[in-house]
Motif scaffolding. Structure first.
Motif, mmCIF file in Angstrom:
data_model
loop_
_atom_site.group_PDB
_atom_site.id
_atom_site.type_symbol
_atom_site.label_atom_id
_atom_site.label_comp_id
_atom_site.label_asym_id
_atom_site.label_seq_id
_atom_site.Cartn_x
_atom_site.Cartn_y
_atom_site.Cartn_z
ATOM 1 N N TRP A 80 0.767 -1.258 0.000
ATOM 2 C CA TRP A 80 0.000 0.000 0.000
ATOM 3 C C TRP A 80 0.793 1.301 0.000
ATOM 4 C CZ3 TRP A 80 -1.319 -3.343 4.346
ATOM 5 C CH2 TRP A 80 -0.626 -3.069 5.514
ATOM 6 N N SER A 101 -3.734 5.666 -3.703
ATOM 7 C CA SER A 101 -4.257 6.788 -2.924
ATOM 8 C C SER A 101 -4.341 8.092 -3.694
ATOM 9 C CB SER A 101 -3.379 7.004 -1.682
ATOM 10 O OG SER A 101 -3.443 5.897 -0.816
ATOM 11 N N LYS A 125 -7.618 3.715 -1.474
ATOM 12 C CA LYS A 125 -7.593 4.113 -0.065
ATOM 13 C C LYS A 125 -8.162 5.513 0.100
ATOM 14 C CE LYS A 125 -4.788 4.402 4.090
ATOM 15 N NZ LYS A 125 -3.444 4.337 4.695
ATOM 16 N N ASP A 127 -8.874 8.766 2.602
ATOM 17 C CA ASP A 127 -8.426 9.430 3.825
ATOM 18 C C ASP A 127 -9.661 9.816 4.620
ATOM 19 O OD1 ASP A 127 -7.345 10.920 5.846
ATOM 20 O OD2 ASP A 127 -6.483 12.472 4.567
ATOM 21 N N ASN A 133 -1.774 8.976 4.103
ATOM 22 C CA ASN A 133 -2.047 8.506 2.756
ATOM 23 C C ASN A 133 -3.561 8.381 2.561
ATOM 24 O OD1 ASN A 133 -0.948 7.942 0.314
ATOM 25 N ND2 ASN A 133 -0.444 5.807 0.746
ATOM 26 N N GLY A 134 -3.979 8.226 1.333
ATOM 27 C CA GLY A 134 -5.397 8.144 1.037
ATOM 28 C C GLY A 134 -5.911 9.429 0.416
ATOM 29 N N TRP A 140 -11.180 12.372 -3.746
ATOM 30 C CA TRP A 140 -11.757 11.020 -3.714
ATOM 31 C C TRP A 140 -12.714 10.770 -4.880
ATOM 32 C CZ3 TRP A 140 -10.807 6.390 -2.205
ATOM 33 C CH2 TRP A 140 -11.831 5.421 -2.158
ATOM 34 N N SER A 163 -9.569 2.152 4.329
ATOM 35 C CA SER A 163 -8.991 3.314 4.997
ATOM 36 C C SER A 163 -8.335 2.845 6.287
ATOM 37 C CB SER A 163 -10.066 4.369 5.275
ATOM 38 O OG SER A 163 -9.467 5.561 5.775
#
Length: 380
Positions: A80, A101, A125, A127, A133-134, A140, A163
């Motif tokens: 990841w 991400s 992923k 956030d 990260n994410g 998104w 997440s």
């Protein structure tokens, strides 16, 4: 040549922890074996966890994922954390799921898949409040939209959405509920973009054991896999976890010294009476952090003895008082309790150092030999 210190890793404890946690969660488990299995040995830990029923493995980097594949481990694996210029083709060819991400990373993964002629398995992923990260905010929906576009083109298959929690190990933290709400919204957006992930996961060790709303399809277990209570208990935990590692060494020198003897560099410690000092051949290069000075202890001669003076790179000194200590006597730096034998735990070392058990376990240096055994049977 024998090592000056040895870390005994009980793979039976690893397997037992997997079964214990699975009985609580009722979900599939991802055994997190990053950082060489938290210092326990990624390959033997992965094999033990999989035999005990874990369905997934989790690592941080491409090199860690590919090392598992090189060892013949074919179980589903998520990696990841990557640079945009990582060798994604190797991960795709090895059947490793790639955590994504950012759109920058997604474009790179899709391009590698296109060149390879095989779709990449990705897990997006979100956030949800950790701010590491994410993808969050407007990023998104953009990430989900691009992922769906690449799915339609055939270069990507979105297998999961996930997440990570910020403070699930803090009982009653209001942040956990907020993160679950944010995660649910992220799922709604992803599905609204046309994605249909087969895996949804949020829970880490602490949440897996204590927060049912975070469990979804899969729970990622790191610290709990290795038998450390994520809530910081120093004795047998309420969850029945078994510590997997025992760090041992032996006494290599003994001195009977008078009051007023300075010990180690400085000296910052001076004996207040006649006592016996035992020298151990382990120091901060082996994981005995200097931050624990003045508080740490080891198990020697049937009781806990304090570590005194500054911890050096390769050695430290223990004040054994009037114990009849000899060169070659065994010492347990940390390990699980066994009847009346109560050596310090890794959780206590973490508390003494003002850190978490993760740092203590992963800080044990490479020159400490790892011995893996399973229910008393030694294995390579």
């Amino acid at each position: 040549m024998s090592a000056l210190a040895r870390a005994a890793v009980d793979l039976g404890a690893i397997a037992g922890n997997v079964r214990t946690i699975a009985a609580v969660t009722g979900t599939d488990l991802m055994a997190v074996v990053k950082a060489d299995g938290f210092g326990h040995g990624a390959v033997p830990v992965a094999r033990a966890a999989l035999r005990a029923g874990a369905g997934w493995l989790g690592v941080t980097s491409a090199s860690e994922a590919l090392a598992l594949r090189d060892a013949g481990i074919t179980a589903p694996t998520l990696s990841w954390l990557h640079r945009p210029d990582d060798d994604f083709a190797s991960l795709i060819a090895a059947g490793v799921d790639v955590g994504v991400s950012t759109t920058t990373h997604l474009h790179a993964v899709a391009a590698a898949a296109h060149r390879l002629g095989a779709p990449a398995l990705v897990q997006l992923k979100a956030d949800t409040g950790l701010a590491r990260n994410g993808a969050g905010g407007d990023d998104w929906p953009e990430l989900a939209g691009w992922a769906r576009k690449y799915e339609v083109e055939g270069s990507v298959r979105v297998r999961g959405v996930w997440s990570h929690l910020a403070d699930a190990d803090v009982p009653g933290s209001p942040a956990l509920a907020r993160q679950v709400t944010t995660f649910e919204e992220a799922l709604r957006v992803a599905r609204g973009a046309g994605l249909d992930p087969e895996l949804v996961h949020l829970a880490n060790s602490a949440a897996a054991l204590s927060a049912p709303t975070t469990r979804y399809d899969l729970c990622r277990i790191g610290l709990a896999l290795y038998g450390v209570d994520p809530f910081g208990a120093t004795g047998p935990g309420a969850f029945g976890l078994r510590a997997a590692m025992t760090l041992r060494t032996t006494v290599v020198n003994v001195k009977r010294v008078p009051a007023g003897t300075g010990v180690s560099y400085g000296p910052e410690y001076v004996t207040c009476g006649r006592t016996t000092l035992a020298l151990l051949p382990v120091g901060y290069a082996d994981g005995l952090t200097r931050a624990a000075e003045g508080r740490a202890a080891v198990w020697l001669g049937g009781r806990r003895c304090p570590v005194v003076g500054r911890v050096a790179m390769d050695q430290c000194v223990v004040d054994a008082g009037d114990l009849p200590v000899s060169i070659g006597d065994p010492v347990v730096v940390f390990g699980p309790a066994d009847g009346e034998r109560t050596p310090p735990t890794v959780g206590e070392w973490a508390r003494w150092a003002g850190t978490n058990p993760h740092e203590i376990l992963t800080g044990i240096g490479a020159r400490v030999a790892r011995d893996h055994h399973h229910e008393g049977a030694e294995s390579s």
